[in-house]
Design an enzyme around this catalytic site. Structure first.
Site, PDB file in Angstrom:
ATOM      1  N   ASP A 178     -86.744  31.230 -66.810  1.00 14.46           N
ATOM      2  CA  ASP A 178     -86.057  31.394 -65.532  1.00 14.46           C
ATOM      3  C   ASP A 178     -85.959  30.014 -64.889  1.00 14.46           C
ATOM      4  O   ASP A 178     -86.946  29.536 -64.314  1.00 14.46           O
ATOM      5  CB  ASP A 178     -86.844  32.363 -64.643  1.00 14.46           C
ATOM      6  CG  ASP A 178     -86.232  32.566 -63.277  1.00 14.46           C
ATOM      7  OD1 ASP A 178     -85.119  32.083 -63.045  1.00 14.46           O
ATOM      8  OD2 ASP A 178     -86.892  33.219 -62.446  1.00 14.46           O
TER       9      ASP A 178
ATOM     10  N   GLU B 131     -82.841  27.011 -56.230  1.00 16.86           N
ATOM     11  CA  GLU B 131     -82.537  28.440 -56.202  1.00 16.86           C
ATOM     12  C   GLU B 131     -83.773  29.242 -55.863  1.00 16.86           C
ATOM     13  O   GLU B 131     -83.699  30.257 -55.155  1.00 16.86           O
ATOM     14  CB  GLU B 131     -81.962  28.878 -57.555  1.00 16.86           C
ATOM     15  CG  GLU B 131     -81.399  30.283 -57.597  1.00 16.86           C
ATOM     16  CD  GLU B 131     -82.423  31.365 -57.922  1.00 16.86           C
ATOM     17  OE1 GLU B 131     -82.100  32.563 -57.788  1.00 16.86           O
ATOM     18  OE2 GLU B 131     -83.569  31.002 -58.312  1.00 16.86           O
TER      19      GLU B 131
ATOM     20  N   ASP C 283     -78.159  33.793 -64.628  1.00 14.36           N
ATOM     21  CA  ASP C 283     -79.585  33.827 -64.304  1.00 14.36           C
ATOM     22  C   ASP C 283     -80.249  34.868 -65.196  1.00 14.36           C
ATOM     23  O   ASP C 283     -79.570  35.688 -65.829  1.00 14.36           O
ATOM     24  CB  ASP C 283     -79.821  34.161 -62.834  1.00 14.36           C
ATOM     25  CG  ASP C 283     -81.080  33.526 -62.269  1.00 14.36           C
ATOM     26  OD1 ASP C 283     -82.053  33.327 -63.051  1.00 14.36           O
ATOM     27  OD2 ASP C 283     -81.117  33.220 -61.069  1.00 14.36           O
TER      28      ASP C 283
END
Length: 346
Positions: free
Chosen positions: A171, A201, A224
């Site tokens: 991630d 983010e 994502d």
């Protein structure tokens, strides 16, 4: 794996906490060489590699560079480091982990301390405020080599595990990797494509809105990871969100965005036409860069492609190799077939 695993491992193993994505940024710039027609970095640290098309229609593709981490907030008299979070952490996954402390001069190896089970109170609650880092050094030396504000990232390698890949910072480095691979495959597009590696983010989608203003695209696609809860502990398959090995996930919604219907329908149509394995994603909670482009500097059509991932926000995040390939294939096909003439209006 039918993709560059070494590059994926390099991206995930490199440190880059929110606001300090420098090392990852260097890799992105390197990978854009000979691929993008132009590359620039804005004041926040977002990197944009532009592939010029034959029309004025502009598409943004975005994946974030930052990973969750920590910042040193205090050094105790005994030489232990107390930390503040950069991004969302579950304290239960932090005990007894190895970390890297990034000072101005060097990287230091440390461990997050854990009270042995022999003497631990079973009713003891544990929070991030209870975390301390042991550097194995005398207190005086710690004071000399570490400063408040120094950064901390988890120390973990990325490895193949059967058909899957596991490590830290998948991630969102696995999506950053997918974006870079798609950029290398797309040639002579009908539209201008801005491949964007975004920052911060994990602190609340901070980099993407700035690009929404600066680039003002006609269409935005964000990449994502998403939750894969296909685990023994989750009995209701409706709570899986996605499953590993079932293909790229086409996002319908998360807690920050409802994607534009005509965009996600075209993604699904492209996947079906190209025989790209895919699944639909309805994510109950969690925000992505997608929302950062939807209503910044005026409303925009948006879509998103996700990589199903188990064990999010831990050092053992896990993806399936075939899902990574499917994500690259779907993004590439979507961009190759974007002419600027598709009607995404409501």
């Amino acid at each position: 794996m039918d993709f560059d695993f070494d590059l994926l491992a390099e991206l995930t193993e490199t440190s880059g906490v929110p606001g300090y994505e420098d090392r990852v940024r260097d890799i992105v710039r390197r990978e854009f060489e000979g691929v993008a027609d132009s590359v620039h970095t804005d004041a926040m640290g977002n990197v944009v590699g532009t592939v010029a098309g034959s029309s004025d229609y502009e598409v943004v593709v975005a994946a974030h560079m930052d990973e969750i981490g920590f910042m040193v907030r205090h050094i105790t008299d005994e030489g232990f480091l107390e930390i503040d979070t950069l991004g969302g952490w579950d304290p239960d996954v932090l005990r007894a982990q190895r970390v890297s402390v990034h000072t101005e001069e060097e990287d230091l190896t440390g461990v997050i301390g854990s009270v042995p089970t022999h003497i631990k109170d079973d009713d003891e609650e544990f929070s991030v405020e209870d975390v301390y880092i042991d550097l194995g050094l005398p207190a005086e030396e710690v004071e000399e080599r570490v400063a408040v504000g120094d950064l901390v990232s988890m120390d973990q390698t990325t490895v193949e595990m059967g058909d899957q890949i596991t490590g830290k910072a998948l991630d969102d480095r696995v999506c950053l990797f997918a974006m870079l691979e798609a950029a290398k495959r797309v040639s002579d597009p009908d539209v201008t494509i801005h491949f964007c590696a975004t920052v911060q983010e994990e602190l609340g989608v901070r980099g993407a809105p700035a690009l929404g203003v600066d680039l003002d695209p006609d269409l935005a696609v964000a990449l994502d990871v998403t939750v894969a809860n296909d685990l023994p502990s989750v009995e209701d398959e409706g709570d899986y969100v996605t499953e590993l090995g079932e293909g790229a996930a086409i996002k319908l919604k998360d807690s920050s965005v409802v994607t534009t219907p005509k965009v996600h329908r075209r993604m699904r149509s492209v996947a079906e036409e190209r025989d790209v394995p895919h699944q639909m994603e309805v994510l109950p909670s969690g925000a992505t860069d997608t929302s950062g482009f939807q209503n910044t500097h005026g409303a925009k059509p948006v879509g998103a492609i996700s990589v199903p991932t188990r064990y999010l926000h831990t050092v053992t995040e896990t993806v399936h190799g075939e899902d990574v390939s499917a994500t690259i294939d779907l993004l590439t096909a979507f961009l190759e077939t974007e002419t600027g003439d598709h009607d995404y209006s409501l």
